[in-house]
Design a protein around this motif. Structure first.
Motif, PDB file in Angstrom:
ATOM      1  N   CYS A 111      -3.626   4.113  -1.656  1.00 22.37           N
ATOM      2  CA  CYS A 111      -4.782   4.681  -0.913  1.00 22.37           C
ATOM      3  C   CYS A 111      -4.590   6.069  -0.212  1.00 22.37           C
ATOM      4  O   CYS A 111      -3.441   6.479  -0.566  1.00 22.37           O
ATOM      5  CB  CYS A 111      -4.413   3.395   0.086  1.00 22.37           C
ATOM      6  SG  CYS A 111      -5.894   4.555   1.176  1.00 22.37           S
ATOM      7  N   PHE A 170      -8.865   3.801  -3.224  1.00 19.27           N
ATOM      8  CA  PHE A 170      -7.880   3.226  -3.837  1.00 19.27           C
ATOM      9  C   PHE A 170      -8.101   2.954  -5.532  1.00 19.27           C
ATOM     10  O   PHE A 170      -8.508   3.086  -6.141  1.00 19.27           O
ATOM     11  CB  PHE A 170      -8.461   1.928  -3.782  1.00 19.27           C
ATOM     12  CG  PHE A 170      -8.321   1.173  -2.027  1.00 19.27           C
ATOM     13  CD1 PHE A 170      -7.398   1.299  -1.030  1.00 19.27           C
ATOM     14  CD2 PHE A 170      -8.993   0.903  -1.132  1.00 19.27           C
ATOM     15  CE1 PHE A 170      -7.342   1.156   0.535  1.00 19.27           C
ATOM     16  CE2 PHE A 170      -9.442   0.367  -0.335  1.00 19.27           C
ATOM     17  CZ  PHE A 170      -8.796   1.323   0.488  1.00 19.27           C
ATOM     18  N   ASP A 198       0.797  -1.187   0.288  1.00 21.67           N
ATOM     19  CA  ASP A 198      -0.038   0.199  -0.095  1.00 21.67           C
ATOM     20  C   ASP A 198       1.004   1.271  -0.218  1.00 21.67           C
ATOM     21  O   ASP A 198       1.485   1.760   0.638  1.00 21.67           O
ATOM     22  CB  ASP A 198      -1.171   0.118   1.149  1.00 21.67           C
ATOM     23  CG  ASP A 198      -2.583  -1.187   1.679  1.00 21.67           C
ATOM     24  OD1 ASP A 198      -2.239  -1.476   0.086  1.00 21.67           O
ATOM     25  OD2 ASP A 198      -2.436  -0.972   1.735  1.00 21.67           O
TER      26      ASP A 198
END
Length: 304
Positions: A96, A106, A14
């Motif tokens: 994100c 996202f 992420d």
């Protein structure tokens, strides 16, 4: 704990950017904080492992800086990695964006985790007390979808299959979604996802509609700060949430699912497991970052 969680989802990295607000189309915005951290399926596994549930990652992973980061994080949580790294490509990543209200948006760039094959799962033999976790993201990738749908009929009927369909549930091919509905023992989703698959906005009615489509399983619908709804044994129960000061909602659903599965493996009844999962998700949103689920000691202290 004798049970084990076999995770068939996707670990990614992420790239988390905190922003005052999402930019307008064609616009730009300065992030107030940036973080690179393992995410996706990692969040669920970490949440379960921190509750004492042994976890094995059966998904694919790549060669490169993202793959290295993902494997290091898995090992740090004591999670077994079953497959060797793919020689290429690298593990994928997710951008994100977390806005000032804590809501997250996202964009996913798939990598090696989207290359799972039937051969990768040939030797997978979960025991009767084990749990197998499947995510809807896996069903979006043709190779993963084939591998997962080939595995389901080979599983011992006593194995508990937990499905989290994910935010793109309406993009899963119909036949694949129906196969998963037929085999899932738990269908765990949030209210938005329940509405997407049923066309019903009311979470309670959506839970009932989902229950009617499951071949053998039960339904859990997360309703944010309110907690969740559990449809099990022919009864729909609202399980209240816990009031906290939310800092970052990213990973709350993953924390909920991981804690819920660990609680089931420990022998808690579904409503008690859902209450524990509500508490785990509540604690998770009090800190920034996606993998903020508490360990068992902290969760016990909070509940006590």
């Amino acid at each position: 704990m004798s049970a084990r969680l076999w995770h068939l989802g996707n670990v990614v990295v992420d790239l988390v950017l905190e922003v005052p607000a999402l930019p307008e189309r064609g616009g730009d915005v300065l992030a107030t904080r940036t973080e690179r951290t393992p995410g996706g399926g990692f969040n669920v596994m970490a949440a379960a492992a921190r509750q004492g549930l042994p976890v094995s990652y059966a998904g694919a992973h790549g060669t490169g800086p993202f793959g290295d980061r993902a494997r290091a994080a898995l090992r740090a949580e004591g999670i077994d990695i079953l497959l060797a790294p793919r020689p290429e490509p690298d593990t994928g990543f997710v951008v994100c964006l977390v806005d000032a209200d804590g809501e997250r948006t996202f964009v996913t760039s798939p990598g090696a985790e989207a290359t799972l094959t039937t051969a990768d799962l040939t030797e997978l033999r979960p025991g009767a007390d084990d749990l197998v976790y499947v995510t809807g993201y896996g069903l979006l990738y043709a190779s993963n979808r084939t591998a997962l749908l080939d595995l389901l009929p080979r599983l011992d009927p006593a194995v508990t299959v937990v499905t989290d369909p994910g935010p793109l549930v309406d993009e899963i091919p119909d036949a694949a979604r129906e196969s998963l509905l037929a085999r899932s023992d738990w269908w765990s989703c949030n209210a938005r996802e329940a509405a997407l698959i049923t066309g019903i906005d009311d979470p309670a009615e959506a839970a009932r509609a989902l229950q009617s489509r499951l071949g053998r399983g039960s339904v859990l619908v997360r309703t944010g700060p309110d907690g969740c709804l559990v449809h099990h044994g022919g009864e729909l129960v609202a399980v209240p949430g816990f009031a906290v000061d939310a800092v970052d909602l990213n990973g709350a659903g993953d924390a909920h699912t991981g804690v819920f599965m660990a609680a089931l493996a420990q022998g808690l009844d579904p409503v008690a497991a859902a209450r524990r999962a509500n508490a785990g998700a509540a604690l998770a949103v009090t800190a920034p970052g996606p993998a903020t689920a508490p360990d068992a000691a902290r969760l016990d202290a909070f509940l006590n």
